[in-house]
Design a protein around this motif. Structure first.
Motif, PDB file in Angstrom:
ATOM      1  N   ILE A  12      17.635   0.868  24.386  1.00 15.42           N
ATOM      2  CA  ILE A  12      18.413   0.186  23.231  1.00 15.42           C
ATOM      3  C   ILE A  12      17.577  -0.764  22.804  1.00 15.42           C
ATOM      4  O   ILE A  12      17.477  -0.967  21.240  1.00 15.42           O
ATOM      5  N   GLU A  13      16.437  -1.372  23.290  1.00 16.31           N
ATOM      6  CA  GLU A  13      15.809  -2.440  22.628  1.00 16.31           C
ATOM      7  C   GLU A  13      14.762  -1.907  21.786  1.00 16.31           C
ATOM      8  O   GLU A  13      14.584  -2.558  20.833  1.00 16.31           O
ATOM      9  N   PHE A  14      14.201  -0.639  21.976  1.00 19.25           N
ATOM     10  CA  PHE A  14      13.195  -0.141  20.992  1.00 19.25           C
ATOM     11  C   PHE A  14      14.090   0.567  19.754  1.00 19.25           C
ATOM     12  O   PHE A  14      13.805   0.207  18.740  1.00 19.25           O
ATOM     13  N   LEU A  15      15.388   0.816  20.002  1.00 19.70           N
ATOM     14  CA  LEU A  15      16.229   1.222  18.932  1.00 19.70           C
ATOM     15  C   LEU A  15      16.465   0.230  17.827  1.00 19.70           C
ATOM     16  O   LEU A  15      16.357   0.403  16.646  1.00 19.70           O
ATOM     17  N   GLU A  16      16.686  -0.800  18.575  1.00 20.74           N
ATOM     18  CA  GLU A  16      17.065  -2.034  17.623  1.00 20.74           C
ATOM     19  C   GLU A  16      15.868  -2.533  17.003  1.00 20.74           C
ATOM     20  O   GLU A  16      15.737  -3.011  15.779  1.00 20.74           O
ATOM     21  N   ASN A  20      15.302  -2.615  13.089  1.00 19.53           N
ATOM     22  CA  ASN A  20      14.891  -3.907  12.327  1.00 19.53           C
ATOM     23  C   ASN A  20      13.831  -4.015  11.639  1.00 19.53           C
ATOM     24  O   ASN A  20      13.219  -4.881  10.985  1.00 19.53           O
ATOM     25  N   GLY A  21      12.865  -2.733  11.868  1.00 19.00           N
ATOM     26  CA  GLY A  21      11.857  -2.624  10.987  1.00 19.00           C
ATOM     27  C   GLY A  21      10.626  -3.424  11.707  1.00 19.00           C
ATOM     28  O   GLY A  21       9.458  -3.754  10.978  1.00 19.00           O
ATOM     29  N   GLU A  22      10.606  -3.631  12.921  1.00 19.20           N
ATOM     30  CA  GLU A  22       9.506  -4.250  13.473  1.00 19.20           C
ATOM     31  C   GLU A  22       8.370  -3.426  13.422  1.00 19.20           C
ATOM     32  O   GLU A  22       8.324  -2.273  14.026  1.00 19.20           O
ATOM     33  N   ASP A  23       7.089  -4.094  13.257  1.00 19.46           N
ATOM     34  CA  ASP A  23       5.879  -3.378  13.109  1.00 19.46           C
ATOM     35  C   ASP A  23       5.358  -2.838  14.274  1.00 19.46           C
ATOM     36  O   ASP A  23       4.812  -1.637  14.470  1.00 19.46           O
ATOM     37  N   SER A  24       5.546  -3.495  15.432  1.00 19.52           N
ATOM     38  CA  SER A  24       5.121  -2.950  16.680  1.00 19.52           C
ATOM     39  C   SER A  24       5.767  -1.512  17.166  1.00 19.52           C
ATOM     40  O   SER A  24       5.343  -0.651  17.796  1.00 19.52           O
ATOM     41  N   ALA A  25       7.050  -1.607  16.701  1.00 15.71           N
ATOM     42  CA  ALA A  25       7.885  -0.224  16.943  1.00 15.71           C
ATOM     43  C   ALA A  25       7.569   0.862  16.125  1.00 15.71           C
ATOM     44  O   ALA A  25       7.489   2.020  16.452  1.00 15.71           O
ATOM     45  N   ARG A  26       7.301   0.504  15.047  1.00 13.92           N
ATOM     46  CA  ARG A  26       6.872   1.475  14.051  1.00 13.92           C
ATOM     47  C   ARG A  26       5.664   2.041  14.264  1.00 13.92           C
ATOM     48  O   ARG A  26       5.328   3.229  14.352  1.00 13.92           O
ATOM     49  N   ASP A  27       4.737   1.229  14.526  1.00 17.95           N
ATOM     50  CA  ASP A  27       3.395   1.653  15.167  1.00 17.95           C
ATOM     51  C   ASP A  27       3.429   2.388  16.325  1.00 17.95           C
ATOM     52  O   ASP A  27       2.874   3.687  16.257  1.00 17.95           O
ATOM     53  N   ARG A  68      20.796   4.697  10.400  1.00 20.76           N
ATOM     54  CA  ARG A  68      21.854   5.352  10.507  1.00 20.76           C
ATOM     55  C   ARG A  68      21.959   6.073  11.874  1.00 20.76           C
ATOM     56  O   ARG A  68      22.996   6.769  12.282  1.00 20.76           O
ATOM     57  N   PHE A  69      20.708   6.151  12.645  1.00 21.10           N
ATOM     58  CA  PHE A  69      20.583   6.884  13.885  1.00 21.10           C
ATOM     59  C   PHE A  69      21.479   6.148  15.056  1.00 21.10           C
ATOM     60  O   PHE A  69      21.243   4.846  14.978  1.00 21.10           O
ATOM     61  N   GLU A  70      22.473   6.745  15.553  1.00 26.18           N
ATOM     62  CA  GLU A  70      23.465   6.213  16.624  1.00 26.18           C
ATOM     63  C   GLU A  70      22.902   6.339  18.017  1.00 26.18           C
ATOM     64  O   GLU A  70      23.487   5.904  18.694  1.00 26.18           O
ATOM     65  N   GLY A  71      21.840   6.915  18.138  1.00 28.98           N
ATOM     66  CA  GLY A  71      21.400   7.125  19.639  1.00 28.98           C
ATOM     67  C   GLY A  71      21.790   8.120  20.504  1.00 28.98           C
ATOM     68  O   GLY A  71      21.870   8.186  21.685  1.00 28.98           O
ATOM     69  N   ARG A  72      22.595   9.065  19.797  1.00 27.03           N
ATOM     70  CA  ARG A  72      23.321   9.914  20.548  1.00 27.03           C
ATOM     71  C   ARG A  72      22.326  11.094  21.249  1.00 27.03           C
ATOM     72  O   ARG A  72      22.798  11.895  21.987  1.00 27.03           O
ATOM     73  N   SER A  73      21.261  11.220  20.543  1.00 32.15           N
ATOM     74  CA  SER A  73      20.254  12.063  20.700  1.00 32.15           C
ATOM     75  C   SER A  73      19.063  11.385  20.990  1.00 32.15           C
ATOM     76  O   SER A  73      18.927  10.351  20.795  1.00 32.15           O
ATOM     77  N   HIS A  74      18.034  12.179  21.372  1.00 34.19           N
ATOM     78  CA  HIS A  74      16.678  11.426  21.503  1.00 34.19           C
ATOM     79  C   HIS A  74      16.111  11.097  20.168  1.00 34.19           C
ATOM     80  O   HIS A  74      16.261  12.167  19.195  1.00 34.19           O
ATOM     81  N   ILE A  75      15.401  10.282  19.993  1.00 37.95           N
ATOM     82  CA  ILE A  75      15.069   9.732  18.599  1.00 37.95           C
ATOM     83  C   ILE A  75      14.136  10.939  18.114  1.00 37.95           C
ATOM     84  O   ILE A  75      13.904  11.226  16.806  1.00 37.95           O
ATOM     85  N   ARG A  76      13.312  11.608  18.999  1.00 39.85           N
ATOM     86  CA  ARG A  76      12.336  12.731  18.474  1.00 39.85           C
ATOM     87  C   ARG A  76      13.379  13.801  17.709  1.00 39.85           C
ATOM     88  O   ARG A  76      12.813  14.314  17.004  1.00 39.85           O
TER      89      ARG A  76
END
Length: 198
Positions: A12-16, A20-27, A68-76
């Motif tokens: 959940i932390e990564f999805l948030e 939120n467009g955090e650079d570290s998550a995007r990277d 819009r991603f709801e987390g019901r499947s893997h983000i991959r």
């Protein structure tokens, strides 16, 4: 590399963070999946340049719609759903498809009245799959599938995603999914038989 290994893309932390467009998550996610996208694009028969373009376009769309991603499947799965749509868009813009599908006539000639195949695969199927020639033939036949059939086959058979998930990714109905999967398997079998006997 350390960031990639420690990141749990399902958390959940990564999805948030990604929403939120955090650079570290995007990277982290870009580092983890860009090469996969590129290789998948090459596997779809695209040139090096097209593969890079599709990977780039996939990331641009991903970051535009990830909120819009709801987390019901893997983000991959979400990412590769976008990827398969991008490949389809590219092919639609570059190719003209025939209105008729010759596979229908071919399939009718291959089935008995009770729905069973008239003939089996050449030789022992397990030995055929274990042989390098058999694997080469299957790979060639996969490359010959129309893009939507290939995407359905990849997601359902190879990645073993749920039908509902695949329908959401590819924006198709469950009936269409069954038809596409049936056609993909039929085309593969026909192609394998043809190339094995050549």
């Amino acid at each position: 590399m350390i960031l990639k290994m420690k990141t749990n893309f399902s958390s959940i932390e990564f999805l948030e963070s990604i929403k939120n467009g955090e650079d570290s998550a995007r990277d982290a996610i870009v580092r983890a999946y860009t090469e996969h996208l590129y290789k998948a694009a090459l596997g779809q028969g695209l040139s090096n340049e097209q593969a890079h373009d599709v990977a780039h376009s996939t990331w641009m769309t991903f970051f535009d719609v990830v909120h819009r991603f709801e987390g019901r499947s893997h983000i991959r799965t979400f990412l590769f759903g976008i990827f398969y749509n991008k490949v389809s868009e590219l092919r639609r813009s570059n190719l003209k498809y025939s209105q008729s599908d010759p596979i229908d006539e071919i399939m009718e000639s291959k089935f008995q009245d009770n729905g069973h195949w008239k003939e089996g695969l050449p030789g022992d199927p397990e030995r055929f799959l274990d042989s390098s020639q058999g694997l080469d033939i299957i790979s060639l036949c996969l490359d010959e599938l129309p893009e939507l059939q290939k995407a359905v086959f990849q997601l359902k058979v190879v990645e073993e995603d749920e039908s509902e998930e695949i329908c959401n990714i590819l924006d198709i109905t469950t009936t269409n999914l069954r038809q596409l999967l049936y056609r993909a398997k039929s085309r593969l079998r026909e192609c394998v038989e043809r190339k094995s006997n050549a």
